[in-house]
Motif scaffolding. Structure first.
Motif, PDB file in Angstrom:
ATOM      1  N   SER A   8       0.831  -1.202   0.000  1.00 58.47           N
ATOM      2  CA  SER A   8       0.000   0.000   0.000  1.00 58.47           C
ATOM      3  C   SER A   8       0.868   1.255   0.000  1.00 58.47           C
ATOM      4  CB  SER A   8      -0.942  -0.007   1.204  1.00 58.47           C
ATOM      5  OG  SER A   8      -0.181   0.044   2.380  1.00 58.47           O
TER       6      SER A   8
ATOM      7  N   THR B  20       1.680   3.219  -2.516  1.00 57.95           N
ATOM      8  CA  THR B  20       1.119   4.313  -3.315  1.00 57.95           C
ATOM      9  C   THR B  20      -0.374   4.111  -3.496  1.00 57.95           C
ATOM     10  OG1 THR B  20       1.420   3.214  -5.420  1.00 57.95           O
ATOM     11  CG2 THR B  20       3.270   4.514  -4.632  1.00 57.95           C
ATOM     12  N   LEU B  21      -1.054   5.219  -3.812  1.00 55.21           N
ATOM     13  CA  LEU B  21      -2.500   5.185  -3.995  1.00 55.21           C
ATOM     14  C   LEU B  21      -2.871   4.269  -5.157  1.00 55.21           C
ATOM     15  CD1 LEU B  21      -4.842   6.440  -2.647  1.00 55.21           C
ATOM     16  CD2 LEU B  21      -4.639   8.429  -4.089  1.00 55.21           C
TER      17      LEU B  21
ATOM     18  N   MET C 293      -6.878   2.036  -0.136  1.00 55.71           N
ATOM     19  CA  MET C 293      -6.648   3.379  -0.676  1.00 55.71           C
ATOM     20  C   MET C 293      -6.368   4.369   0.444  1.00 55.71           C
ATOM     21  SD  MET C 293      -9.144   3.530  -3.951  1.00 55.71           S
ATOM     22  CE  MET C 293      -8.614   5.138  -4.491  1.00 55.71           C
TER      23      MET C 293
ATOM     24  N   PHE D 275      -3.109   6.408   0.437  1.00 59.62           N
ATOM     25  CA  PHE D 275      -3.191   7.875   0.494  1.00 59.62           C
ATOM     26  C   PHE D 275      -2.252   8.408   1.573  1.00 59.62           C
ATOM     27  CE2 PHE D 275      -5.169  11.623   2.414  1.00 59.62           C
ATOM     28  CZ  PHE D 275      -5.266  12.453   1.312  1.00 59.62           C
TER      29      PHE D 275
ATOM     30  N   GLU E 214       1.536   7.557   0.702  1.00 59.10           N
ATOM     31  CA  GLU E 214       2.128   8.276  -0.427  1.00 59.10           C
ATOM     32  C   GLU E 214       2.238   9.759  -0.115  1.00 59.10           C
ATOM     33  OE1 GLU E 214       0.210   7.653  -4.147  1.00 59.10           O
ATOM     34  OE2 GLU E 214       1.925   8.350  -5.294  1.00 59.10           O
TER      35      GLU E 214
ATOM     36  N   LEU F 295       0.432  12.240  -4.845  1.00 62.92           N
ATOM     37  CA  LEU F 295      -0.790  11.444  -4.938  1.00 62.92           C
ATOM     38  C   LEU F 295      -0.898  10.932  -6.357  1.00 62.92           C
ATOM     39  CD1 LEU F 295      -3.501  13.444  -2.971  1.00 62.92           C
ATOM     40  CD2 LEU F 295      -2.383  11.326  -2.309  1.00 62.92           C
TER      41      LEU F 295
END
Lengths: 53, 318, 209
Positions: free
Chosen positions: C36, C38-39, C147, C151, C154, C161
């Motif tokens: 997880s 990066t978005l 996500m 979020f 990141e 984003l």
């Protein structure tokens, strides 16, 4: 349809089928050989208790 | 206690094999030859040799034993002062996992012509296996550095007894399923170009083994079943059990390497479970803020373990 | 599964909040920690899980009468594995770069316990339509969790984003490290617990007042 793809698909079906049948029969034999008598009452009680995991 | 004893014996045997391995060398005049750094081969002679002939790079023909047609290019050859040690430097790095054959076309010692000498240089295979084992156990520990198998990890690391039970069950199923998967992949799927079936086949084998062990154990040893039966189904929901066969395929391991790798993965998981359960037993007595209680603090602990295990990264043995 | 059947909307909400797979049920943690970062990764993996969950929920709820209860778990796994192979091959064809970044995680969806558990608890006992909505709810819940983590990590780790720089600085480089996933999930769970605690307090006050 590409005949190559059809060939691969057929091969896949055959292989999975054979593996499935072989292992399936193996498991069934094992289950038969190592059968354990479970008191049906135990199952029934477990069924009722199964609410909270 | 018998299990611990057999475990200890196994570890001892592994260590013994590793320590007692000998460099393979051929030719009576060549005492020893081995790899040096990444691009060198060092050769020890029984007596001093003629410097002029030995330092001529056309005097050598070196190849990887798998392809004898491709000679490896030599940058230079240098003899030591006493004339007994020779270092060959190559233009490119050597693939030290495969054995190399060195042919010396002419060798003269103290005016006596010894003729052609040919011998094999190889890295000790036991050492390579050991590095796979340690790699899977510590350096790339599946829980703390690859972040796999966490659901079951947090579920079963509350008590030491649970952790040990899960660890043993998991290691056994892991090794069996990895070996069968390896066999089926290499002898059935690969020849038939059905590699895309690997996920279905691998997980099928795992569920088959779990089911079979469940059936057999229930009959043969009900006591053991009572102790380990509940973990069997959890094995199925563990990412590591699928990741290991997939990684074996990616790395192209052979049967022995696959066995050692899966064993290392299982033992690494066992180790992680044991460490975590020891900490969590203590954590229960600690004063934790209410919203952090339970899994939340367990995660942060695991994070700290992960940071500690980062210390192993980059470590290489042999 | 006692009580009156829930409406479709309730089933989705249930997956998003009450039984959020990541933060409440604490299932399928491996991807939540591992990738997880990066978005985009979170979104794609969430999408894959959503697809597999819905597809296998539907399959099982259609086939539930033909599966022998003794071998139901292996059967469920094989059904999941089939759908995972489908999404695996599709993603590698359509999103090759993101697929590479996720490594073998897409294939490991097979062993995400959330899917197996939902099949066992819900799809095996309910008809097609509620199973479908339950699958959607759980899939969305997983996607939402992934996500959120993506979020936070990141934004804090890289100041970006979806790969676009939004902050002039990188506030906490630590969060881009894979290990930070453990801390991030831990903190998020604490937040969920805290919110629940606040709700409970508010309810008690209402009851009294």
């Amino acid at each position: 349809m590409d005949p190559q793809l059809v060939k691969i698909a057929m091969g896949g079906l055959a292989v999975l089928g054979v593996i499935g049948i072989v292992f399936g029969i193996g498991l069934a034999l094992a289950a038969h050989k190592f059968h354990v008598e479970v008191d049906p009452k135990v199952e029934a009680v477990k069924e009722v208790l199964a609410g909270a995991q | 206690m018998v299990r611990y004893k057999s475990l200890a014996i196994f570890v001892l045997i592994t260590l013994f094999i590793t320590v007692s391995n000998v460099w393979a060398s051929a030719g009576s005049f060549i005492k020893k030859a081995s790899f040096l750094k990444k691009d060198k081969i060092i050769i020890f002679f029984a007596g001093p040799v003629d410097k002029k002939i030995v330092e001529d790079i056309d005097n050598y023909y070196v190849y990887e034993s798998t392809d004898p047609d491709i000679p490896l290019k030599i940058k230079g050859a240098s003899l030591s002062e006493d004339g007994k040690t020779l270092i060959l430097t190559f233009t490119e790095e050597l693939n030290q996992h495969s054995p190399h054959v060195v042919v010396i076309k002419k060798l003269v010692s103290a005016g006596r012509n010894l003729g052609v000498a040919s011998f094999t240089v190889r890295k000790s295979y036991a050492g390579f296996l050991f590095s796979i084992l340690i790699g899977a156990m510590l350096v790339h520990n599946f829980v703390f550095t690859k972040y796999l198998g966490l659901c079951v990890f947090f579920g079963t690391s509350k008590r030491k007894a649970t952790a040990i039970g899960m660890g043993i069950t998991f290691t056994i199923v892991m090794v069996c399923s990895a070996m069968i998967s390896w066999f089926l992949y290499n002898y059935v799927l690969k020849p038939l170009n059905l590699q895309f079936f690997q996920v279905v086949i691998f997980i099928g084998i795992v569920s088959l083994i779990v089911q079979a062990v469940d059936i057999i154990l229930r009959k043969i040893n009900p006591f053991l079943f009572k102790a380990f039966g509940i973990y069997l189904m959890l094995v199925l929901a563990n990412c590591v059990i699928l990741a290991v066969p997939l990684l074996i395929v990616v790395n192209g391991y052979n049967a022995i390497e696959a066995f050692v790798f899966s064993l290392g993965a299982g033992l690494g998981y066992f180790l992680a479970l044991f460490l975590m359960s020891s900490v969590r037993e203590k954590l229960e007595l600690a004063n934790v803020p209410p919203s952090y209680q339970g899994l939340s603090i367990a995660f942060i602990t695991a994070g700290l373990f992960g940071l500690a295990f980062m210390g192993f990264s980059g470590m290489s043995i042999f | 599964m006692a009580g009156k059947p829930k409406s479709n909307f309730e089933l989705i909400l249930n997956g998003l909040f009450n039984e959020n797979p990541i933060f409440r049920l604490a299932l399928s943690m491996c991807p939540a920690v591992g990738i997880s970062t990066t978005l985009m990764n979170g979104f794609l993996l969430g999408l894959a899980v959503l697809f597999v969950q819905v597809a296998s929920s539907c399959t099982i709820s259609l086939l539930k009468n033909y599966i022998h209860p003794k071998i139901r778990i292996p059967t469920y796994t094989l059904v999941i594995a089939t759908w995972v192979t489908v999404i695996d091959l599709s993603l590698s064809a359509f999103f090759p770069t993101a697929y590479k970044a996720m490594g073998i995680f897409i294939r490991l969806i097979v062993t995400f316990s959330i899917i197996l558990m939902r099949l066992e608890v819900f799809a095996a006992k309910n008809p097609l339509i509620p199973s479908f909505w339950d699958g959607i709810g759980m899939g969305l819940g997983f996607m939402f969790g992934m996500m959120t983590l993506g979020f936070i990590r990141e934004l804090l780790g890289a100041g970006a984003l979806f790969g676009h720089q939004v902050l002039p600085v990188k506030p906490l480089l630590f969060f881009i490290l894979p290990v930070a996933g453990f801390f991030c999930v831990g903190f998020m769970m604490a937040v969920y617990n805290y919110v629940e605690f606040l709700f409970k307090k508010a309810k008690e006050k209402k009851m009294r007042g």
